[in-house]
Design a protein around this motif. Structure first.
Motif, PDB file in Angstrom:
ATOM      1  N   PHE A 158       0.847  -1.185   0.000  1.00 19.10           N
ATOM      2  CA  PHE A 158       0.000   0.000   0.000  1.00 19.10           C
ATOM      3  C   PHE A 158       0.890   1.245   0.000  1.00 19.10           C
ATOM      4  O   PHE A 158       1.847   1.325   0.776  1.00 19.10           O
ATOM      5  N   ARG A 159       0.558   2.218  -0.850  1.00 19.88           N
ATOM      6  CA  ARG A 159       1.367   3.442  -0.962  1.00 19.88           C
ATOM      7  C   ARG A 159       0.457   4.656  -1.042  1.00 19.88           C
ATOM      8  O   ARG A 159      -0.527   4.644  -1.774  1.00 19.88           O
ATOM      9  N   SER A 160       0.744   5.663  -0.241  1.00 18.13           N
ATOM     10  CA  SER A 160       0.008   6.933  -0.343  1.00 18.13           C
ATOM     11  C   SER A 160       0.994   8.068  -0.610  1.00 18.13           C
ATOM     12  O   SER A 160       2.139   8.016  -0.146  1.00 18.13           O
ATOM     13  N   ASP A 161       0.528   9.107  -1.353  1.00 16.81           N
ATOM     14  CA  ASP A 161       1.412  10.247  -1.628  1.00 16.81           C
ATOM     15  C   ASP A 161       1.124  11.369  -0.629  1.00 16.81           C
ATOM     16  O   ASP A 161       0.517  11.143   0.421  1.00 16.81           O
ATOM     17  N   ARG A 162       1.538  12.582  -0.928  1.00 13.85           N
ATOM     18  CA  ARG A 162       1.433  13.670   0.044  1.00 13.85           C
ATOM     19  C   ARG A 162       0.150  14.483  -0.095  1.00 13.85           C
ATOM     20  O   ARG A 162       0.005  15.525   0.568  1.00 13.85           O
ATOM     21  N   HIS A 163      -0.796  14.070  -0.942  1.00 14.78           N
ATOM     22  CA  HIS A 163      -2.055  14.797  -1.112  1.00 14.78           C
ATOM     23  C   HIS A 163      -3.228  13.827  -1.101  1.00 14.78           C
ATOM     24  O   HIS A 163      -3.106  12.705  -1.567  1.00 14.78           O
ATOM     25  N   VAL A 164      -4.348  14.256  -0.586  1.00 11.09           N
ATOM     26  CA  VAL A 164      -5.633  13.551  -0.623  1.00 11.09           C
ATOM     27  C   VAL A 164      -5.555  12.176   0.057  1.00 11.09           C
ATOM     28  O   VAL A 164      -4.862  11.279  -0.415  1.00 11.09           O
ATOM     29  N   ALA A 165      -6.279  12.064   1.148  1.00  6.79           N
ATOM     30  CA  ALA A 165      -6.343  10.792   1.875  1.00  6.79           C
ATOM     31  C   ALA A 165      -7.798  10.322   1.946  1.00  6.79           C
ATOM     32  O   ALA A 165      -8.701  11.110   2.224  1.00  6.79           O
ATOM     33  N   LYS A 166      -8.022   9.063   1.700  1.00  3.03           N
ATOM     34  CA  LYS A 166      -9.342   8.453   1.791  1.00  3.03           C
ATOM     35  C   LYS A 166      -9.387   7.495   2.988  1.00  3.03           C
ATOM     36  O   LYS A 166      -8.474   7.445   3.806  1.00  3.03           O
ATOM     37  N   HIS A 167     -10.440   6.690   3.035  1.00  3.40           N
ATOM     38  CA  HIS A 167     -10.610   5.801   4.187  1.00  3.40           C
ATOM     39  C   HIS A 167      -9.774   4.527   4.120  1.00  3.40           C
ATOM     40  O   HIS A 167      -9.606   3.835   5.120  1.00  3.40           O
ATOM     41  N   GLY A 168      -9.257   4.202   2.925  1.00  2.00           N
ATOM     42  CA  GLY A 168      -8.373   3.051   2.834  1.00  2.00           C
ATOM     43  C   GLY A 168      -9.097   1.738   2.574  1.00  2.00           C
ATOM     44  O   GLY A 168     -10.152   1.708   1.944  1.00  2.00           O
ATOM     45  N   PHE A 169      -8.566   0.663   3.100  1.00  2.00           N
ATOM     46  CA  PHE A 169      -9.092  -0.663   2.779  1.00  2.00           C
ATOM     47  C   PHE A 169      -9.049  -1.573   4.004  1.00  2.00           C
ATOM     48  O   PHE A 169      -8.334  -1.321   4.979  1.00  2.00           O
ATOM     49  N   ALA A 170      -9.847  -2.636   3.934  1.00  2.00           N
ATOM     50  CA  ALA A 170      -9.807  -3.725   4.905  1.00  2.00           C
ATOM     51  C   ALA A 170      -9.808  -5.032   4.115  1.00  2.00           C
ATOM     52  O   ALA A 170     -10.581  -5.192   3.162  1.00  2.00           O
ATOM     53  N   ALA A 171      -8.928  -5.951   4.497  1.00  2.00           N
ATOM     54  CA  ALA A 171      -8.778  -7.198   3.750  1.00  2.00           C
ATOM     55  C   ALA A 171      -8.721  -8.375   4.711  1.00  2.00           C
ATOM     56  O   ALA A 171      -8.405  -8.229   5.896  1.00  2.00           O
ATOM     57  N   ALA A 172      -9.041  -9.531   4.191  1.00  2.00           N
ATOM     58  CA  ALA A 172      -8.946 -10.777   4.958  1.00  2.00           C
ATOM     59  C   ALA A 172      -8.257 -11.811   4.081  1.00  2.00           C
ATOM     60  O   ALA A 172      -8.382 -11.795   2.851  1.00  2.00           O
ATOM     61  N   TYR A 173      -7.516 -12.717   4.727  1.00  2.00           N
ATOM     62  CA  TYR A 173      -6.876 -13.794   3.977  1.00  2.00           C
ATOM     63  C   TYR A 173      -7.065 -15.100   4.732  1.00  2.00           C
ATOM     64  O   TYR A 173      -7.340 -15.111   5.931  1.00  2.00           O
ATOM     65  N   ARG A 174      -6.911 -16.189   4.036  1.00  2.00           N
ATOM     66  CA  ARG A 174      -6.912 -17.509   4.657  1.00  2.00           C
ATOM     67  C   ARG A 174      -6.121 -18.472   3.787  1.00  2.00           C
ATOM     68  O   ARG A 174      -5.866 -18.199   2.604  1.00  2.00           O
ATOM     69  N   LYS A 175      -5.724 -19.567   4.401  1.00  2.00           N
ATOM     70  CA  LYS A 175      -4.976 -20.594   3.684  1.00  2.00           C
ATOM     71  C   LYS A 175      -5.912 -21.352   2.766  1.00  2.00           C
ATOM     72  O   LYS A 175      -6.982 -21.779   3.178  1.00  2.00           O
ATOM     73  N   GLY A 176      -5.521 -21.513   1.496  1.00  2.00           N
ATOM     74  CA  GLY A 176      -6.312 -22.263   0.536  1.00  2.00           C
ATOM     75  C   GLY A 176      -5.707 -23.627   0.265  1.00  2.00           C
ATOM     76  O   GLY A 176      -4.710 -24.027   0.867  1.00  2.00           O
ATOM     77  N   SER A 177      -6.300 -24.338  -0.674  1.00  2.00           N
ATOM     78  CA  SER A 177      -5.875 -25.704  -0.968  1.00  2.00           C
ATOM     79  C   SER A 177      -4.604 -25.761  -1.792  1.00  2.00           C
ATOM     80  O   SER A 177      -4.002 -26.816  -1.950  1.00  2.00           O
ATOM     81  N   GLY A 178      -4.202 -24.645  -2.357  1.00  2.00           N
ATOM     82  CA  GLY A 178      -3.027 -24.647  -3.220  1.00  2.00           C
ATOM     83  C   GLY A 178      -3.381 -24.530  -4.686  1.00  2.00           C
ATOM     84  O   GLY A 178      -2.514 -24.405  -5.533  1.00  2.00           O
ATOM     85  N   GLU A 179      -4.683 -24.568  -5.008  1.00  2.00           N
ATOM     86  CA  GLU A 179      -5.080 -24.528  -6.408  1.00  2.00           C
ATOM     87  C   GLU A 179      -5.305 -23.087  -6.865  1.00  2.00           C
ATOM     88  O   GLU A 179      -6.404 -22.642  -7.131  1.00  2.00           O
ATOM     89  N   GLY A 180      -4.233 -22.329  -6.911  1.00  2.00           N
ATOM     90  CA  GLY A 180      -4.317 -20.936  -7.318  1.00  2.00           C
ATOM     91  C   GLY A 180      -4.645 -20.814  -8.793  1.00  2.00           C
ATOM     92  O   GLY A 180      -4.052 -21.484  -9.635  1.00  2.00           O
ATOM     93  N   TRP A 181      -5.585 -19.935  -9.143  1.00  2.00           N
ATOM     94  CA  TRP A 181      -6.002 -19.873 -10.547  1.00  2.00           C
ATOM     95  C   TRP A 181      -4.956 -19.208 -11.425  1.00  2.00           C
ATOM     96  O   TRP A 181      -4.979 -19.330 -12.630  1.00  2.00           O
ATOM     97  N   GLN A 182      -3.988 -18.495 -10.792  1.00  2.00           N
ATOM     98  CA  GLN A 182      -2.930 -17.892 -11.601  1.00  2.00           C
ATOM     99  C   GLN A 182      -1.793 -18.870 -11.891  1.00  2.00           C
ATOM    100  O   GLN A 182      -0.873 -18.546 -12.622  1.00  2.00           O
TER     101      GLN A 182
END
Length: 549
Positions: free
Chosen positions: A107-131
């Motif tokens: 995450f990177r912010s500059d020196r102008h204009v600030a918003k509320h940002g983000f909230a994220a969640a992660y968990r361990k998967g089976s390993g079958e990444g689509w990428q």
């Protein structure tokens, strides 16, 4: 002037190594600070993928996301070949599944204009990444031991002070013709490495010539071999003589197995399992400062029926967050049971002095998380297993009952009330002591202006030359027929300031007395009442006789 990069009180980024978790932009849901850069490195078990999703997202908008932005990468390396996307504005990024067990979020912010940002969640998967299928060719030159199949990722360079590795597809059967190399170490550590297998099932055979796990004391297979294992017996705990350890797993063209799961940790002893009735342990390098970027686990696993009582002898961790007031940075957490899915018994940080905690079952897990900066002295704890027992009394007798399975290795004469001559008897599935108040070292005392009967229950766990006798004070208030039991000697008494009451008034571990005990109590009450009536009748006869004379 604008807030500086990483303003005071603002912490962000770090290594997230739990199986699941949450993170957000600094100060979320408030506006994030200017000129801030945060990197979160998400690391889950080998052979798994990282599943990432966003519940809130609001950054400064730009058509090319040149001002404030969030980037998601496959793996730890920040290069264009691993970049999954750059995002800004109000459009929530799609869910992501990484190609292997590591994902980076920047995450990177500059020196102008600030918003509320983000909230994220992660968990361990089976390993079958689509990428995976598009990423795999670019991965192979850097990670030659990864297999190009969604669930077969294995091997790699592991530089953390502790971690977990599993065979491909674990706990499902591993693939044929696999070859995986895990090289552990190289993070600047100077201590030995310890490897402990939690589960192991690999095709067996004489000489382990088919499928096997081999351990080497160094970085290559030319280093001294520490062991070669197959079959279903868990390999012994292995300790390297250097800060490096190489693990090789090979499978042949047929017959597989569940595979294996193993934990490794540095000489700091960051992950440990305790099965003894009492013990103590401390944070890595205690009383010196603990390392950063740790996730350490201490699992206490006692026989069925026991509870675990933990006493905190010393604690100094990084303090609470000035923004949230919570233990958001370094913290120690306790869970009821053997995993972090159990009920949270407490979460501490700073210089707290927690009261003792007691599990509701026979396992308790302590987990220490440290982030990437600021370290303190750490903690020291002692624990003792609370023997499950039911202590009750009538107006004349003590009734003590302990499940045999809780003290399965002890002979009945190791459990006695007052003196060895008052040893327990085995009745069904229980050790039982039924004794009158005028025997077995009992004595009458006045406590809080109340008459009570007191004795000492001894449970002798001694082995060889090592004396280990736990003493419980049993107490009865005959008028109310109320009993209690208190540990008076067990977990190194000199380090514990006071005896701890181990059985609540409701006797939650022991439950109700069985029918025979209830009948015994009723019988003793009837006898007591009958004696009183007979004495009264004799007194009346005596008085009448005196009058007639």
């Amino acid at each position: 002037s604008h807030p500086p990069l990483c303003p005071p009180g603002i912490k962000c980024g770090g290594v997230l190594s739990a199986p699941s978790g949450n993170f957000s932009s600094p100060n979320f849901p408030g506006p994030y600070p200017y000129e801030t850069e945060c990197t979160w490195l998400i690391v889950v078990a080998e052979g798994s993928s990282v599943l990432l999703s966003f519940s809130h997202f609001e950054l400064e908008y730009h058509a090319a996301c040149a001002y404030d932005y969030l980037q998601v990468y496959n793996g730890a390396a920040r290069d264009r070949g691993n970049l999954l996307g750059t995002f800004c504005g109000h459009s929530t990024p799609p869910p992501f599944s990484s190609a292997w067990h590591v994902m980076a979020v920047v995450f990177r912010s500059d020196r102008h204009v600030a918003k509320h940002g983000f909230a994220a969640a992660y968990r361990k998967g089976s390993g079958e990444g689509w990428q995976w299928w598009s990423i795999c060719p670019s991965v192979l030159p850097h990670h030659p031991h990864y297999l190009c199949h969604p669930t077969d990722a294995c091997g790699g360079q592991l530089t953390g002070l502790s971690g977990e590795i599993t065979s491909p597809r674990y706990p499902e059967s591993y693939p044929n013709d696999a070859e995986c190399h895990w090289s552990i170490g190289g993070a600047g550590g100077s201590g030995h490495l310890t490897l402990v297998f939690a589960d192991f099932q690999v095709e067996g055979g004489q000489g382990c010539g088919f499928d096997y796990v081999a351990l080497f004391d160094g970085t290559t297979t030319a280093a001294p071999r520490l062991g070669r294992y197959c079959g279903s017996a868990r390999p012994p705990r292995t300790v390297s003589s250097s800060p490096h350890l190489l693990i090789l797993f090979k499978s042949d063209f047929n017959i597989g197995g569940r595979g294996f799961k193993a934990h490794f940790y540095s000489a700091d002893e960051c992950q440990e399992v305790f099965t003894t009735i009492k013990g103590n342990f401390s944070s890595p390098q205690y009383p010196n400062f603990y390392p950063n970027n740790l996730k350490c686990q201490w699992s206490i696993q006692l026989p069925p029926g026991y509870r675990v009582k933990v006493f905190f002898l010393d604690m100094e961790l990084e303090g609470r967050s000035s923004l949230t007031g919570g233990c958001d940075y370094d913290h120690l957490a306790a869970f009821d049971g053997g995993t972090e899915n159990g009920s949270l018994l407490g979460r501490w940080c700073g210089q707290e002095s927690p009261a003792p905690i007691t599990s509701r079952r026979n396992q308790l897990l302590l987990v220490l998380h440290t982030d990437r900066n600021t370290a303190k002295r750490g903690f020291s704890v002692a624990y003792v297993g609370v023997v499950p027992m039911n202590v009750s009394c009538t107006r004349t007798d003590f009734h003590i009952q302990i499940p045999v399975q809780s003290l399965a290795k002890l002979e009945r004469n190791r459990i006695y009330l007052g003196t060895p001559s008052c040893a327990a008897q085995v009745v069904g599935r229980n050790f039982k002591i039924l004794t009158r108040f005028d025997t077995c070292g009992t004595e009458s005392q006045k406590r809080n202006n109340t008459s009570v009967i007191v004795s000492t229950l001894y449970i002798d766990f001694s082995a060889g030359d090592q004396e280990d006798i736990h003493e419980y004070e049993v107490q009865c208030e005959p008028k109310r027929k109320e009993a209690s039991v208190t540990l008076i000697a067990g977990p190194n008494p000199s380090r514990l300031s006071q005896a701890e009451n181990l059985v609540d008034a409701q006797q939650q571990e022991g439950g109700a007395m069985d029918a025979r005990e209830i009948k015994s109590q009723d019988t003793s009450d009837i006898v007591f009442i009958s004696i009183c009536i007979l004495a009264g009748l004799l007194m009346v006869i005596a008085v009448v006789g005196l009058v007639l004379l």
